[in-house]
Design an enzyme around this catalytic site. Structure first.
Site, mmCIF file in Angstrom:
data_model
loop_
_atom_site.group_PDB
_atom_site.id
_atom_site.type_symbol
_atom_site.label_atom_id
_atom_site.label_comp_id
_atom_site.label_asym_id
_atom_site.label_seq_id
_atom_site.Cartn_x
_atom_site.Cartn_y
_atom_site.Cartn_z
ATOM 1 N N ASP A 170 0.814 -1.208 0.000
ATOM 2 C CA ASP A 170 0.000 0.000 0.000
ATOM 3 C C ASP A 170 0.848 1.259 0.000
ATOM 4 O O ASP A 170 2.033 1.245 0.367
ATOM 5 C CB ASP A 170 -0.951 0.012 1.196
ATOM 6 C CG ASP A 170 -0.217 0.018 2.533
ATOM 7 O OD1 ASP A 170 0.739 -0.774 2.684
ATOM 8 O OD2 ASP A 170 -0.593 0.803 3.430
ATOM 9 N N ASP A 203 8.637 4.269 -0.992
ATOM 10 C CA ASP A 203 7.866 3.722 0.132
ATOM 11 C C ASP A 203 6.594 3.058 -0.380
ATOM 12 O O ASP A 203 5.571 3.700 -0.488
ATOM 13 C CB ASP A 203 7.544 4.861 1.105
ATOM 14 C CG ASP A 203 6.850 4.404 2.354
ATOM 15 O OD1 ASP A 203 6.883 3.208 2.646
ATOM 16 O OD2 ASP A 203 6.249 5.261 3.035
ATOM 17 N N GLU A 237 0.205 -1.069 5.818
ATOM 18 C CA GLU A 237 1.236 -0.551 6.716
ATOM 19 C C GLU A 237 1.037 0.936 6.979
ATOM 20 O O GLU A 237 1.317 1.433 8.071
ATOM 21 C CB GLU A 237 2.615 -0.825 6.115
ATOM 22 C CG GLU A 237 3.779 -0.592 7.063
ATOM 23 C CD GLU A 237 4.358 0.815 7.010
ATOM 24 O OE1 GLU A 237 5.226 1.138 7.839
ATOM 25 O OE2 GLU A 237 3.916 1.607 6.127
ATOM 26 N N GLU A 238 0.531 1.651 5.967
ATOM 27 C CA GLU A 238 0.366 3.095 6.109
ATOM 28 C C GLU A 238 -0.789 3.485 7.023
ATOM 29 O O GLU A 238 -0.924 4.648 7.389
ATOM 30 C CB GLU A 238 0.169 3.737 4.728
ATOM 31 C CG GLU A 238 1.313 3.523 3.743
ATOM 32 C CD GLU A 238 2.615 4.199 4.166
ATOM 33 O OE1 GLU A 238 2.631 4.848 5.227
ATOM 34 O OE2 GLU A 238 3.605 4.079 3.423
ATOM 35 N N ASP A 266 13.326 -5.228 7.082
ATOM 36 C CA ASP A 266 12.213 -4.399 6.626
ATOM 37 C C ASP A 266 12.761 -3.061 6.153
ATOM 38 O O ASP A 266 13.953 -2.758 6.336
ATOM 39 C CB ASP A 266 11.184 -4.207 7.750
ATOM 40 C CG ASP A 266 9.830 -3.726 7.238
ATOM 41 O OD1 ASP A 266 9.642 -3.655 6.004
ATOM 42 O OD2 ASP A 266 8.953 -3.423 8.063
ATOM 43 N N HIS A 540 5.904 10.039 0.891
ATOM 44 C CA HIS A 540 4.676 10.591 1.462
ATOM 45 C C HIS A 540 4.370 12.005 1.008
ATOM 46 O O HIS A 540 3.415 12.607 1.505
ATOM 47 C CB HIS A 540 4.693 10.565 3.006
ATOM 48 C CG HIS A 540 4.513 9.219 3.589
ATOM 49 N ND1 HIS A 540 3.907 9.006 4.807
ATOM 50 C CD2 HIS A 540 4.850 7.992 3.146
ATOM 51 C CE1 HIS A 540 3.893 7.713 5.083
ATOM 52 N NE2 HIS A 540 4.468 7.077 4.070
#
Length: 570
Positions: A170, A203, A237-238, A266, A540
């Site tokens: 995601d 990301d 995850e977001e 990770d 982001h």
């Protein structure tokens, strides 16, 4: 309790990476300012353990670690270095960027909210790109969209614990009004010959493609693992990971049990950076904790023509002022991985580039001198949130009409907990600030572990949401960390013309899906094997990107790590 706070809090879809990028960028300016403003004595200080040339065992570096299987290593290297391969993997990343797999704060359950269906497209895409991988792995699903790929080794997991590599499918949403600000549309996956642009490039779709690509390369080389290799791809995850991250962890824990995994990799924080004139590979070995604090103030209402001296908005304002006037103190302690980073800088960076004001405090900090720990945190004020609990009042609500006395007012405070603190300490601190205000106004008080009943009309309530203790600090003297360090040395390059790449522990202020995996292993490392520049490659925010020349080499790193961890299996 207001309806606003009966709902789940807004997830940190932008703040965590942006904040971390700001902190990371501030790191260089902080130390530059320190160095320029430090008055050096005409007589050099007495040689200590942090002085270059001193005998010490601080931040010792392991040698390059090359796989024993030279034939497989050579195959992977030659493939990764070919121009044809570069075009292939860049196209794969561009393609997955074109799938707008956004996760939203208000998503309903999987299977009920159609917005989750985009993740079927992600799964279909990677299956199409990597048929050889899916012919050789066992695919399991956790809550539909959590993907678990298991490449079984010849040695049972009971004898050789598996290696686990995580990524997430995601991305944070792109607001429609912001699309015009992008150099290239966020979901075009545009490649301009140097940079791959688009939401998720950094990301975390670049990471996802890299780790599955590493399996593809190893399978094509004919390599057969002794140690089982697991890839796990979350879908949320977001927005905290409850829908996929936790189910994936539960699935793996049921399969392998406590401490059943050898090593977890990770996404990382700053990757490779250059500080104090020295190149560092920054491996995050811990994460700060997390807590949202809700505060509700209730009282009787009435007509605005006959108000009390202090209504709920005023009383809530007093609490907010008390919170902001009493921030958490900062201190640098040996428990914080950032102290290890400072040590690495002191012993490996050029002496002229490392601030003397910091060097002089390190020995006292190591000896648990409390005053020195606080003084060093003050000296490093520009990067203070690596060393202290942050608090930010992010929401406030109260009143519905200008001529009516409000009956309730509420706020939410977001905190990122320092490594040394705990949720209980934060709760006790906040209660100590609110209780005197409640007494002053003759109000009842319900703390974090008391029910906020509606029996009393005049009341202050405090409660926690999404509480997460600081992550355990992963060991840096353990075999998995040494193998990781040796792999870094073998595969990755320094950023300077004549310096070595120093592997150092680091701290991640944000949280990843690793928060669900603490029981599976102590060896959890967060590291992205590229130079993350310009606010973490603008993750982001507008114009997220990744440099192609660094991205195409990521699979070599992960493939080499798999080979190196396989070599130690008997």
């Amino acid at each position: 309790m207001s309806e606003q706070f009966n709902q789940r809090r807004d997830k940190r879809k932008i703040s965590s990476w942006f904040l971390y990028g700001t902190l990371a960028i501030g790191l260089a300016s902080a130390f530059t300012a320190l160095f320029n403003n430090t008055v050096r004595s005409s007589n050099p200080p007495e040689l200590d353990i942090y002085s270059p040339g001193a005998e010490h065992g601080i931040c010792q570096q392991v040698p390059k670690l090359s796989p024993r299987n030279k034939q497989v290593e050579q195959y992977v290297r030659e493939k990764v270095e070919s121009v044809e391969y570069h075009g292939e993997i860049i196209n794969k990343l561009s393609g997955i960027i074109r799938i707008p797999s956004e996760s939203y704060d208000d998503l309903g359950p999987i299977g009920e909210d159609d917005r989750w269906n985009i993740f079927f497209q992600v799964e279909d895409y990677i299956k199409t790109c990597y048929p050889t991988v899916f012919d050789n792995v066992k695919l399991d699903h956790a809550n539909t969209h959590g993907l678990i790929l298991t490449w079984e080794g010849s040695v049972p997991p009971s004898e050789a614990k598996p290696i686990l590599m995580l990524a997430h499918q995601d991305v944070v949403p792109v607001l429609e009004e912001n699309v015009k600000d992008w150099t290239h549309p966020p979901y075009d996956g545009h490649y301009d010959g140097e940079i791959i642009w688009g939401r998720g490039a950094t990301d975390d779709k670049g990471y996802l493609i890299s780790i599955i690509e590493s399996l593809d390369l190893l399978i094509q080389s004919g390599f057969k693992p002794k140690r089982t290799v697991i890839l796990a791809f979350g879908c949320d995850e977001e927005i905290s990971g409850e829908n996929c991250g936790r189910p994936i962890s539960d699935f793996l824990h049921e399969e392998y049990g406590d401490d059943g995994i050898y090593l977890i990799m990770d996404e990382g924080s700053t990757g490779i950076q250059r500080e104090f004139g020295q190149s560092f590979a920054m491996v995050s070995v811990a994460e700060k904790g997390y807590l949202d604090v809700g505060i509700n103030v209730s009282s009787t209402g009435g007509h605005a023509s006959n108000p009390p001296d202090h209504n709920v908005i005023g009383i809530l304002s007093e609490i907010v002022v008390a919170i902001e006037s009493n921030p958490f103190p900062g201190k640098v302690t040996p428990k914080n991985p950032m102290f290890r980073f400072l040590e690495c800088g002191a012993v490996h960076a050029p002496q002229s580039s490392f601030p003397q004001a910091v060097r002089q405090k390190l020995s006292l900090v190591a000896e648990e001198d409390s005053a020195s720990q606080e003084q060093l945190a003050q000296t490093l004020n520009d990067m203070r949130y690596f060393f202290k609990t942050s608090q930010s009042v992010g929401k406030i609500n109260g009143g519905v009409k200008i001529n009516a006395i409000p009956e309730t007012a509420s706020t939410m405070v977001n905190l990122r907990l320092a490594v040394e603190t705990s949720i209980a300490e934060v709760e006790a601190h906040y209660e100590s600030l609110a209780i005197p205000i409640a007494r002053k106004h003759g109000m009842a008080f319900a703390g974090f572990h008391s029910p906020c009943s509606t029996a009393e009309k005049r009341k202050i309530c405090m409660f926690g949401v999404d509480a997460l203790e600081p992550a355990p600090v992963s060991p840096v003297d353990a075999e998995p960390y040494r193998i990781l360090s040796g792999t870094v040395k073998n595969v990755l390059k320094s950023l300077g013309p004549d310096d070595d790449l120093i592997v150092t522990p680091y701290l991640m202020p944000a949280n990843t899906d690793t928060k669900f995996f603490w029981a599976l292993t102590k060896n959890i490392y967060r590291f992205t094997p590229v130079n993350l520049v310009e606010n973490l490659n603008r993750a982001h925010t507008t114009d997220e990107f990744i440099r192609a020349d660094e991205f195409v080499r990521e699979p070599l790193f992960f493939a080499t790590l798999i080979l190196n961890t396989d070599d130690i299996v008997g």
